[in-house]
Scaffold this motif. Sequence first.
Motif, PDB file in Angstrom:
ATOM      1  N   GLU B   2     -34.038 -41.146  71.981  1.00 13.20           N
ATOM      2  CA  GLU B   2     -34.579 -42.220  71.139  1.00 13.20           C
ATOM      3  C   GLU B   2     -33.676 -43.455  71.228  1.00 13.20           C
ATOM      4  OE1 GLU B   2     -36.616 -41.369  67.228  1.00 13.20           O
ATOM      5  OE2 GLU B   2     -34.907 -42.471  66.476  1.00 13.20           O
ATOM      6  N   VAL B   3     -34.284 -44.610  71.430  1.00 15.64           N
ATOM      7  CA  VAL B   3     -33.499 -45.848  71.360  1.00 15.64           C
ATOM      8  C   VAL B   3     -33.913 -46.616  70.118  1.00 15.64           C
ATOM      9  CG1 VAL B   3     -32.974 -46.189  73.817  1.00 15.64           C
ATOM     10  CG2 VAL B   3     -35.105 -47.076  72.902  1.00 15.64           C
ATOM     11  N   GLU B   4     -32.916 -47.245  69.502  1.00 19.63           N
ATOM     12  CA  GLU B   4     -33.178 -48.080  68.327  1.00 19.63           C
ATOM     13  C   GLU B   4     -32.872 -49.521  68.722  1.00 19.63           C
ATOM     14  OE1 GLU B   4     -32.413 -46.520  64.208  1.00 19.63           O
ATOM     15  OE2 GLU B   4     -31.013 -48.185  64.213  1.00 19.63           O
ATOM     16  N   ILE B   5     -33.867 -50.374  68.610  1.00 13.47           N
ATOM     17  CA  ILE B   5     -33.703 -51.780  68.978  1.00 13.47           C
ATOM     18  C   ILE B   5     -33.815 -52.619  67.716  1.00 13.47           C
ATOM     19  CG2 ILE B   5     -34.638 -53.688  70.347  1.00 13.47           C
ATOM     20  CD1 ILE B   5     -35.881 -51.611  72.201  1.00 13.47           C
ATOM     21  N   LYS B   6     -32.747 -53.355  67.401  1.00 13.95           N
ATOM     22  CA  LYS B   6     -32.781 -54.233  66.224  1.00 13.95           C
ATOM     23  C   LYS B   6     -32.986 -55.664  66.680  1.00 13.95           C
ATOM     24  CE  LYS B   6     -30.047 -51.587  63.039  1.00 13.95           C
ATOM     25  NZ  LYS B   6     -28.818 -51.421  62.305  1.00 13.95           N
ATOM     26  N   ILE B   7     -34.022 -56.289  66.140  1.00 13.72           N
ATOM     27  CA  ILE B   7     -34.332 -57.676  66.490  1.00 13.72           C
ATOM     28  C   ILE B   7     -33.951 -58.539  65.292  1.00 13.72           C
ATOM     29  CG2 ILE B   7     -36.163 -59.266  67.183  1.00 13.72           C
ATOM     30  CD1 ILE B   7     -36.040 -57.033  69.160  1.00 13.72           C
ATOM     31  N   LYS B   8     -33.081 -59.503  65.509  1.00 14.83           N
ATOM     32  CA  LYS B   8     -32.730 -60.377  64.384  1.00 14.83           C
ATOM     33  C   LYS B   8     -32.761 -61.835  64.820  1.00 14.83           C
ATOM     34  CE  LYS B   8     -27.856 -59.644  65.263  1.00 14.83           C
ATOM     35  NZ  LYS B   8     -26.577 -59.141  64.780  1.00 14.83           N
ATOM     36  N   LEU B   9     -32.863 -62.709  63.858  1.00 22.64           N
ATOM     37  CA  LEU B   9     -32.873 -64.135  64.174  1.00 22.64           C
ATOM     38  C   LEU B   9     -31.481 -64.576  64.611  1.00 22.64           C
ATOM     39  CD1 LEU B   9     -35.096 -65.316  61.231  1.00 22.64           C
ATOM     40  CD2 LEU B   9     -35.666 -65.541  63.639  1.00 22.64           C
ATOM     41  N   LYS B  10     -31.426 -65.483  65.586  1.00 27.06           N
ATOM     42  CA  LYS B  10     -30.133 -66.028  66.020  1.00 27.06           C
ATOM     43  C   LYS B  10     -29.490 -66.811  64.873  1.00 27.06           C
ATOM     44  CE  LYS B  10     -31.407 -66.960  70.848  1.00 27.06           C
ATOM     45  NZ  LYS B  10     -30.519 -66.357  71.827  1.00 27.06           N
ATOM     46  N   GLU B  11     -28.171 -66.918  64.933  1.00 22.11           N
ATOM     47  CA  GLU B  11     -27.424 -67.757  63.998  1.00 22.11           C
ATOM     48  C   GLU B  11     -28.032 -69.159  63.945  1.00 22.11           C
ATOM     49  OE1 GLU B  11     -24.709 -65.603  62.161  1.00 22.11           O
ATOM     50  OE2 GLU B  11     -24.381 -67.769  62.085  1.00 22.11           O
ATOM     51  N   GLY B  12     -28.246 -69.668  62.764  1.00 20.77           N
ATOM     52  CA  GLY B  12     -28.700 -71.051  62.628  1.00 20.77           C
ATOM     53  C   GLY B  12     -30.213 -71.218  62.610  1.00 20.77           C
ATOM     54  N   ILE B  13     -30.958 -70.153  62.981  1.00 19.30           N
ATOM     55  CA  ILE B  13     -32.421 -70.220  62.897  1.00 19.30           C
ATOM     56  C   ILE B  13     -32.803 -69.911  61.451  1.00 19.30           C
ATOM     57  CG2 ILE B  13     -34.594 -69.222  63.699  1.00 19.30           C
ATOM     58  CD1 ILE B  13     -33.243 -70.494  65.993  1.00 19.30           C
ATOM     59  N   SER B  14     -33.664 -70.752  60.867  1.00 27.61           N
ATOM     60  CA  SER B  14     -33.965 -70.533  59.449  1.00 27.61           C
ATOM     61  C   SER B  14     -34.828 -69.283  59.276  1.00 27.61           C
ATOM     62  CB  SER B  14     -34.648 -71.751  58.850  1.00 27.61           C
ATOM     63  OG  SER B  14     -35.970 -71.804  59.305  1.00 27.61           O
ATOM     64  N   ILE B  71     -35.505 -67.533  69.723  1.00 29.73           N
ATOM     65  CA  ILE B  71     -35.054 -67.395  68.334  1.00 29.73           C
ATOM     66  C   ILE B  71     -34.382 -66.062  68.000  1.00 29.73           C
ATOM     67  CG2 ILE B  71     -36.717 -69.044  67.365  1.00 29.73           C
ATOM     68  CD1 ILE B  71     -38.420 -66.625  66.503  1.00 29.73           C
ATOM     69  N   HIS B  72     -34.521 -65.073  68.889  1.00 34.78           N
ATOM     70  CA  HIS B  72     -34.032 -63.733  68.532  1.00 34.78           C
ATOM     71  C   HIS B  72     -32.817 -63.271  69.341  1.00 34.78           C
ATOM     72  CE1 HIS B  72     -38.364 -62.717  67.120  1.00 34.78           C
ATOM     73  NE2 HIS B  72     -37.615 -63.007  66.083  1.00 34.78           N
ATOM     74  N   ASP B  73     -31.948 -62.526  68.677  1.00 37.86           N
ATOM     75  CA  ASP B  73     -30.956 -61.684  69.347  1.00 37.86           C
ATOM     76  C   ASP B  73     -31.391 -60.238  69.162  1.00 37.86           C
ATOM     77  OD1 ASP B  73     -29.119 -63.519  70.306  1.00 37.86           O
ATOM     78  OD2 ASP B  73     -28.058 -63.630  68.390  1.00 37.86           O
ATOM     79  N   TYR B  74     -30.893 -59.359  70.029  1.00 37.71           N
ATOM     80  CA  TYR B  74     -31.211 -57.947  69.818  1.00 37.71           C
ATOM     81  C   TYR B  74     -29.995 -57.061  70.053  1.00 37.71           C
ATOM     82  CZ  TYR B  74     -32.106 -58.443  74.860  1.00 37.71           C
ATOM     83  OH  TYR B  74     -32.007 -58.748  76.181  1.00 37.71           O
ATOM     84  N   GLU B  75     -30.000 -55.912  69.345  1.00 41.21           N
ATOM     85  CA  GLU B  75     -28.968 -54.885  69.531  1.00 41.21           C
ATOM     86  C   GLU B  75     -29.687 -53.606  69.937  1.00 41.21           C
ATOM     87  OE1 GLU B  75     -27.139 -54.218  65.686  1.00 41.21           O
ATOM     88  OE2 GLU B  75     -26.806 -56.365  65.419  1.00 41.21           O
TER      89      GLU B  75
END
Lengths: 80, 80
Positions: B2-14, B71-75
């Motif tokens: 199983e892989v877990e992918i976290k999608i979050k907004l980049k720094e500074g994106i509202s 707009i996104h970063d991911y882990e």
Amino acid sequence: MEVEIKIKLKEGISDPEGENTKKALRLLGFEDVLNVHILKTFRIKLDDSDEGDAVEEAKEMCKKLLANPVIHDYEIRVKK
Amino acid sequence: MEVEIKIKLKEGISDPEGENTKKALRLLGFEDVLNVHILKTFRIKLDDSDEGDAVEEAKEMCKKLLANPVIHDYEIRVKK
């Protein structure tokens, strides 16, 4: 202190967004995808230093706003 | 695997959803809430046993479908 609250669908509740993501990934050639589940995570910074209080507060937030008890389960983790 | 992918907004994106969640929590009496960030997590089951391959595949999934690079970063984390 930061709490991380993960909201996920309860076992047996259908997850159409996950299902459609699975279909889209397979159509794009990722044929070894067996299953996709989607969770929503809230990272909440609190002006509070007691870990027990933070967990209790996070539970209250889930009950009052963040989760729908009919379809959601939640996990709470204190980050620092 | 199983892989877990976290999608979050980049720094500074509202993050209007996070901002409004913060406002709603404060209105409900959680006055020590300083900040709320919202992430989306995909838990993907793969029919694949090699950890390196799974990470590479998850990166491709982010590039092709799951994340918007503007707009996104991911882990990515492999779970088992």
